[in-house]
Design a protein around this motif. Sequence first.
Motif, short mmCIF file in Angstrom:
data_model
loop_
_atom_site.label_atom_id
_atom_site.label_comp_id
_atom_site.label_asym_id
_atom_site.label_seq_id
_atom_site.Cartn_x
_atom_site.Cartn_y
_atom_site.Cartn_z
N PRO A 49 0.86 -1.06 -0.15
CA PRO A 49 0.06 -0.16 -0.06
C PRO A 49 0.72 1.34 0.00
O PRO A 49 1.99 1.24 0.60
CB PRO A 49 -0.88 -0.15 1.20
CG PRO A 49 -0.83 -1.58 1.38
CD PRO A 49 0.55 -2.04 1.17
N LYS A 50 0.50 2.34 -0.63
CA LYS A 50 1.13 3.50 -0.87
C LYS A 50 0.20 4.68 -0.51
O LYS A 50 -0.86 4.72 -0.98
CB LYS A 50 1.69 3.73 -2.40
CG LYS A 50 2.78 2.54 -2.57
CD LYS A 50 2.81 2.32 -4.31
CE LYS A 50 1.79 1.40 -4.69
NZ LYS A 50 1.77 0.20 -4.20
N ARG A 51 0.95 5.84 0.11
CA ARG A 51 0.02 6.89 0.20
C ARG A 51 0.07 7.88 -1.11
O ARG A 51 0.89 7.76 -1.83
CB ARG A 51 0.82 7.90 1.12
CG ARG A 51 0.78 7.33 2.72
CD ARG A 51 1.61 8.17 3.54
NE ARG A 51 1.63 7.72 4.85
CZ ARG A 51 1.08 8.23 5.84
NH1 ARG A 51 0.22 9.42 5.84
NH2 ARG A 51 1.39 7.52 6.88
N VAL A 52 -1.46 8.39 -1.24
CA VAL A 52 -1.65 8.98 -2.36
C VAL A 52 -1.58 10.65 -2.04
O VAL A 52 -2.39 10.99 -1.20
CB VAL A 52 -2.91 8.66 -3.24
CG1 VAL A 52 -3.17 9.77 -4.17
CG2 VAL A 52 -2.65 7.22 -3.55
N HIS A 53 -0.83 11.38 -2.63
CA HIS A 53 -0.83 12.78 -2.35
C HIS A 53 -1.38 13.47 -3.71
O HIS A 53 -0.86 13.35 -4.97
CB HIS A 53 0.38 13.46 -2.23
CG HIS A 53 1.12 12.83 -0.92
ND1 HIS A 53 0.86 13.34 0.26
CD2 HIS A 53 1.92 11.64 -1.01
CE1 HIS A 53 1.73 12.53 1.30
NE2 HIS A 53 2.26 11.55 0.33
N TYR A 54 -2.66 14.06 -3.69
CA TYR A 54 -3.37 14.69 -4.86
C TYR A 54 -3.17 16.07 -4.92
O TYR A 54 -3.46 16.86 -3.99
CB TYR A 54 -4.77 14.13 -4.71
CG TYR A 54 -5.86 14.47 -5.90
CD1 TYR A 54 -5.73 13.85 -7.11
CD2 TYR A 54 -6.43 15.59 -5.86
CE1 TYR A 54 -6.35 14.13 -8.20
CE2 TYR A 54 -7.27 16.12 -6.91
CZ TYR A 54 -7.20 15.19 -8.18
OH TYR A 54 -7.82 15.56 -9.13
N VAL A 55 -2.64 16.65 -6.23
CA VAL A 55 -2.34 17.88 -6.30
C VAL A 55 -3.32 18.51 -7.42
O VAL A 55 -3.49 17.85 -8.33
CB VAL A 55 -1.19 18.34 -6.69
CG1 VAL A 55 -0.83 19.84 -6.89
CG2 VAL A 55 0.13 17.49 -5.55
N SER A 56 -4.22 19.58 -7.10
CA SER A 56 -4.94 20.14 -8.13
C SER A 56 -5.02 21.60 -7.92
O SER A 56 -4.16 22.19 -6.93
CB SER A 56 -6.42 19.88 -7.75
OG SER A 56 -7.47 20.17 -8.97
N SER A 57 -5.55 22.44 -8.96
CA SER A 57 -5.54 23.88 -8.72
C SER A 57 -6.72 24.39 -7.87
O SER A 57 -7.89 24.03 -7.94
CB SER A 57 -5.52 24.32 -10.40
OG SER A 57 -6.82 24.15 -10.67
N LEU A 58 -6.60 25.39 -7.29
CA LEU A 58 -7.69 26.23 -6.61
C LEU A 58 -8.50 26.64 -7.33
O LEU A 58 -9.80 26.85 -7.03
CB LEU A 58 -7.03 27.15 -5.77
CG LEU A 58 -7.94 27.83 -4.60
CD1 LEU A 58 -8.35 26.90 -3.57
CD2 LEU A 58 -7.15 29.02 -3.93
N SER A 59 -8.46 26.73 -8.76
CA SER A 59 -9.50 27.35 -9.84
C SER A 59 -10.58 26.45 -9.86
O SER A 59 -11.78 26.93 -10.20
CB SER A 59 -8.61 27.47 -11.09
OG SER A 59 -8.31 26.25 -11.63
N VAL A 60 -10.48 25.30 -9.43
CA VAL A 60 -11.80 24.43 -9.48
C VAL A 60 -12.89 24.97 -8.49
O VAL A 60 -14.01 24.23 -8.64
CB VAL A 60 -11.44 22.90 -9.29
CG1 VAL A 60 -10.63 22.51 -10.33
CG2 VAL A 60 -10.91 22.36 -7.80
#
Length: 95
Positions: A56-67
């Motif tokens: 198992p691996k940790r997932v770090h999700y990156v997105s833009s604040l513009s959503v």
Amino acid sequence: AGLGLAHEAWWQLAEHAHAIYHCGSLVHFGYAYGALRAANVGGTLEVLRLAVEGKPKRVHYVSSLSVFGGGSNKVGEREPLPPLAEVHGGYSQSK
């Protein structure tokens, strides 16, 4: 196997990676959700599939604040996000 990786490369990552940093997406504010779904939603599903394969691996999700449709241009890591009545635009909907 997934994410455009050869089977052997997928399993190497599945067994040896400790974390996944997912910041890839198709960004186009003029496209409808249907045009972005495969890349943005499907890609995230593949990342999650890799995260649970093997070790198992940790997932770090990156997105833009513009959503979130404007407003503040800064949100702290521990700040709760404001509730949204609607999500406008295909890009925001696919995130």
